[in-house]
Design a protein around this motif. Structure first.
Motif, PDB file in Angstrom:
ATOM      1  N   PHE A   3       0.833  -1.195   0.000  1.00  0.00           N
ATOM      2  CA  PHE A   3       0.000   0.000   0.000  1.00  0.00           C
ATOM      3  C   PHE A   3       0.870   1.249   0.000  1.00  0.00           C
ATOM      4  O   PHE A   3       2.011   1.236   0.432  1.00  0.00           O
ATOM      5  CB  PHE A   3      -0.965   0.011   1.189  1.00  0.00           C
ATOM      6  N   THR A   5       0.861   5.174   1.334  1.00  0.00           N
ATOM      7  CA  THR A   5       0.181   5.994   2.324  1.00  0.00           C
ATOM      8  C   THR A   5       0.319   7.480   2.012  1.00  0.00           C
ATOM      9  O   THR A   5       1.387   7.931   1.603  1.00  0.00           O
ATOM     10  CB  THR A   5       0.685   5.703   3.749  1.00  0.00           C
ATOM     11  N   THR A  56     -11.401  12.664   6.578  1.00  0.00           N
ATOM     12  CA  THR A  56     -11.164  12.188   5.216  1.00  0.00           C
ATOM     13  C   THR A  56     -11.613  10.732   5.144  1.00  0.00           C
ATOM     14  O   THR A  56     -12.274  10.239   6.044  1.00  0.00           O
ATOM     15  CB  THR A  56      -9.672  12.367   4.825  1.00  0.00           C
ATOM     16  N   THR A  57     -11.261  10.062   4.076  1.00  0.00           N
ATOM     17  CA  THR A  57     -11.620   8.650   3.921  1.00  0.00           C
ATOM     18  C   THR A  57     -10.378   7.779   4.048  1.00  0.00           C
ATOM     19  O   THR A  57      -9.255   8.246   3.837  1.00  0.00           O
ATOM     20  CB  THR A  57     -12.255   8.383   2.543  1.00  0.00           C
ATOM     21  N   VAL A  58     -10.604   6.525   4.361  1.00  0.00           N
ATOM     22  CA  VAL A  58      -9.498   5.566   4.409  1.00  0.00           C
ATOM     23  C   VAL A  58      -8.857   5.469   3.026  1.00  0.00           C
ATOM     24  O   VAL A  58      -7.635   5.386   2.898  1.00  0.00           O
ATOM     25  CB  VAL A  58      -9.988   4.186   4.899  1.00  0.00           C
ATOM     26  N   GLU A  59      -9.692   5.529   1.993  1.00  0.00           N
ATOM     27  CA  GLU A  59      -9.179   5.434   0.619  1.00  0.00           C
ATOM     28  C   GLU A  59      -8.271   6.599   0.259  1.00  0.00           C
ATOM     29  O   GLU A  59      -7.370   6.457  -0.568  1.00  0.00           O
ATOM     30  CB  GLU A  59     -10.337   5.340  -0.379  1.00  0.00           C
ATOM     31  N   ALA A  60      -8.494   7.767   0.861  1.00  0.00           N
ATOM     32  CA  ALA A  60      -7.610   8.911   0.619  1.00  0.00           C
ATOM     33  C   ALA A  60      -6.283   8.738   1.352  1.00  0.00           C
ATOM     34  O   ALA A  60      -5.229   9.169   0.881  1.00  0.00           O
ATOM     35  CB  ALA A  60      -8.280  10.201   1.062  1.00  0.00           C
ATOM     36  N   VAL A  63      -3.718   3.632  -0.334  1.00  0.00           N
ATOM     37  CA  VAL A  63      -4.056   3.133  -1.664  1.00  0.00           C
ATOM     38  C   VAL A  63      -3.293   1.834  -1.908  1.00  0.00           C
ATOM     39  O   VAL A  63      -2.088   1.762  -1.662  1.00  0.00           O
ATOM     40  CB  VAL A  63      -3.662   4.184  -2.760  1.00  0.00           C
TER      41      VAL A  63
END
Length: 67
Positions: A3, A5, A56-60, A63
């Motif tokens: 991932f 970050t 914010t979002t976890v997706e932001a 990735v």
């Protein structure tokens, strides 16, 4: 699979330091540092807490990166 970050980027844009984030989500600053450096992967709960605190979002924040 690994991932990428964006935690440090988002955190610093909001003028939040590692210590304040760590206290807010119930961990230590070293854990935040290790996640930002890619040494550790946060738990789902920790990722959700970070996203909520930083609005914010976890997706932001994180990735997935195909190897």
């Amino acid at each position: 699979m690994a991932f990428v970050t964006h935690l440090k980027e988002i955190r610093t844009k909001q003028h939040v330091n590692q210590t304040d984030l760590a206290i807010a989500i119930g961990t230590c600053p070293k854990s935040i540092s290790n996640i930002e450096c890619g040494k550790n992967c946060p738990s789902v709960e920790m990722a959700l807490r970070m996203a909520a605190y930083l609005n914010t979002t976890v997706e932001a924040l994180f990735v997935l990166q195909e190897d």
